[in-house]
Design a protein around this motif. Structure first.
Motif, mmCIF file in Angstrom:
data_model
loop_
_atom_site.group_PDB
_atom_site.id
_atom_site.type_symbol
_atom_site.label_atom_id
_atom_site.label_comp_id
_atom_site.label_asym_id
_atom_site.label_seq_id
_atom_site.Cartn_x
_atom_site.Cartn_y
_atom_site.Cartn_z
ATOM 1 N N HIS A 115 0.835 -1.209 0.000
ATOM 2 C CA HIS A 115 0.000 0.000 0.000
ATOM 3 C C HIS A 115 0.866 1.253 0.000
ATOM 4 O O HIS A 115 0.634 2.183 -0.758
ATOM 5 C CB HIS A 115 -0.901 0.055 1.237
ATOM 6 C CG HIS A 115 -2.060 -0.875 1.217
ATOM 7 N ND1 HIS A 115 -2.792 -1.134 0.088
ATOM 8 C CD2 HIS A 115 -2.619 -1.604 2.208
ATOM 9 C CE1 HIS A 115 -3.746 -1.981 0.390
ATOM 10 N NE2 HIS A 115 -3.664 -2.284 1.653
ATOM 11 N N GLU A 116 1.840 1.259 0.887
ATOM 12 C CA GLU A 116 2.724 2.423 0.995
ATOM 13 C C GLU A 116 3.452 2.671 -0.332
ATOM 14 O O GLU A 116 3.525 3.801 -0.814
ATOM 15 C CB GLU A 116 3.735 2.193 2.123
ATOM 16 C CG GLU A 116 4.706 3.325 2.319
ATOM 17 C CD GLU A 116 5.754 2.960 3.357
ATOM 18 O OE1 GLU A 116 6.938 3.175 3.081
ATOM 19 O OE2 GLU A 116 5.379 2.471 4.446
ATOM 20 N N ARG A 119 0.966 4.034 -2.958
ATOM 21 C CA ARG A 119 0.641 5.444 -2.730
ATOM 22 C C ARG A 119 1.778 6.348 -3.219
ATOM 23 O O ARG A 119 1.543 7.410 -3.773
ATOM 24 C CB ARG A 119 0.342 5.694 -1.258
ATOM 25 C CG ARG A 119 -1.077 5.298 -0.882
ATOM 26 C CD ARG A 119 -1.458 5.781 0.502
ATOM 27 N NE ARG A 119 -0.737 5.103 1.558
ATOM 28 C CZ ARG A 119 -1.095 3.942 2.087
ATOM 29 N NH1 ARG A 119 -2.179 3.332 1.658
ATOM 30 N NH2 ARG A 119 -0.394 3.401 3.057
ATOM 31 N N GLU A 120 3.013 5.920 -3.000
ATOM 32 C CA GLU A 120 4.166 6.713 -3.444
ATOM 33 C C GLU A 120 4.358 6.638 -4.953
ATOM 34 O O GLU A 120 4.568 7.653 -5.612
ATOM 35 C CB GLU A 120 5.442 6.218 -2.759
ATOM 36 C CG GLU A 120 5.506 6.487 -1.279
ATOM 37 C CD GLU A 120 6.683 5.782 -0.613
ATOM 38 O OE1 GLU A 120 7.513 5.159 -1.325
ATOM 39 O OE2 GLU A 120 6.772 5.837 0.622
ATOM 40 N N GLN A 123 0.313 6.812 -7.044
ATOM 41 C CA GLN A 123 -0.655 7.816 -6.578
ATOM 42 C C GLN A 123 -2.085 7.262 -6.499
ATOM 43 O O GLN A 123 -3.041 7.942 -6.825
ATOM 44 C CB GLN A 123 -0.639 9.086 -7.450
ATOM 45 C CG GLN A 123 0.539 10.006 -7.211
ATOM 46 C CD GLN A 123 1.823 9.488 -7.830
ATOM 47 O OE1 GLN A 123 1.822 9.032 -8.955
ATOM 48 N NE2 GLN A 123 2.913 9.550 -7.091
ATOM 49 N N GLN A 125 -4.778 6.436 -4.031
ATOM 50 C CA GLN A 125 -5.076 6.736 -2.625
ATOM 51 C C GLN A 125 -6.207 5.873 -2.067
ATOM 52 O O GLN A 125 -6.243 5.613 -0.882
ATOM 53 C CB GLN A 125 -5.426 8.225 -2.470
ATOM 54 C CG GLN A 125 -4.308 9.158 -2.885
ATOM 55 C CD GLN A 125 -3.016 8.940 -2.108
ATOM 56 O OE1 GLN A 125 -3.041 8.715 -0.906
ATOM 57 N NE2 GLN A 125 -1.886 8.985 -2.795
ATOM 58 N N SER A 126 -7.138 5.451 -2.904
ATOM 59 C CA SER A 126 -8.287 4.678 -2.439
ATOM 60 C C SER A 126 -7.836 3.319 -1.917
ATOM 61 O O SER A 126 -6.939 2.694 -2.479
ATOM 62 C CB SER A 126 -9.276 4.474 -3.586
ATOM 63 O OG SER A 126 -10.284 3.575 -3.198
ATOM 64 N N GLN A 127 -8.480 2.883 -0.835
ATOM 65 C CA GLN A 127 -8.185 1.562 -0.296
ATOM 66 C C GLN A 127 -9.396 0.648 -0.349
ATOM 67 O O GLN A 127 -9.359 -0.454 0.174
ATOM 68 C CB GLN A 127 -7.699 1.679 1.148
ATOM 69 C CG GLN A 127 -6.348 2.325 1.266
ATOM 70 C CD GLN A 127 -5.796 2.188 2.665
ATOM 71 O OE1 GLN A 127 -6.159 1.307 3.430
ATOM 72 N NE2 GLN A 127 -4.893 3.073 3.013
#
Length: 192
Positions: A115-116, A119-120, A123, A125-127
């Motif tokens: 996940h991390e 996100r990096e 991009q 963001q939704s989980q």
């Protein structure tokens, strides 16, 4: 060092959802409603001496392999590999190994690192696609066929169905305990 090809957003979401399905089976098959805490196959496998711990380690290595497919660098995966090895070693200790599996959850740690990274790197963001991955996958198919399923309220209820059912179960359980204790107390007082 070979540069890995960047995946398309839908490919990343699919790979992450596959990893989330795997992590749910391994670590959170039976979940406490509205939390990520639960018990899964890893804890169940650890009750089988040696074979279960080896199987749990191999399955965690699969989660690491999926993370590598998404492009998570090795240095980010090293702590998960160490945790999986520690999980396998502690797993050989009866009872302590099972308790360790319930609370440490190496497959979930691998998913958190993915996940991390996503996100990096991508991009995203939704989980929602990893919270309830099976339901999210079904919802995507339903949304392609009908506008009804694209309604945000309907989608939210669909994705939180296990939590809502779990919450209802807890409420009924508490009500049954209260009614049972009330009945026993009144029965006790009628005979004393």
């Amino acid at each position: 060092m070979v540069q890995q090809k960047k995946l398309a957003q839908h490919e990343v979401i699919q790979l992450e959802r596959d990893l989330a399905k795997f992590a749910n089976v391994m670590d959170s098959l039976v979940r406490i409603p509205f939390t990520k805490q639960g018990i899964g196959a890893d804890a169940a496998l650890s009750t089988i001496p040696f074979a279960g711990d080896v199987a749990g380690f191999v399955l965690t290595c699969y989660a690491i392999y999926k993370a590598k497919q998404i492009g998570v660098p090795q240095h980010k995966l090293n702590p998960v590999i160490k945790l999986a090895a520690l999980d396998a070693v502690v797993g050989f200790i009866p009872v302590a190994g099972t308790v360790f599996d319930v609370f440490i959850r190496p497959s979930r740690k691998a998913l958190d690192i993915v996940h991390e990274h996503i996100r990096e790197e991508y991009q995203i963001q939704s989980q929602s696609h990893v919270i309830h991955p099976y339901l999210h996958e079904r919802l995507e198919r339903k949304q392609q066929q009908s506008a009804f399923w694209r309604n945000p309220v309907v989608s939210w209820f669909w994705l939180h169905l296990p939590d809502l059912i779990g919450l209802l179960f807890i409420l009924f359980f508490v009500a049954a305990l209260w009614l049972g204790s009330h009945y026993l107390w009144s029965w006790y007082q009628s005979y004393h």
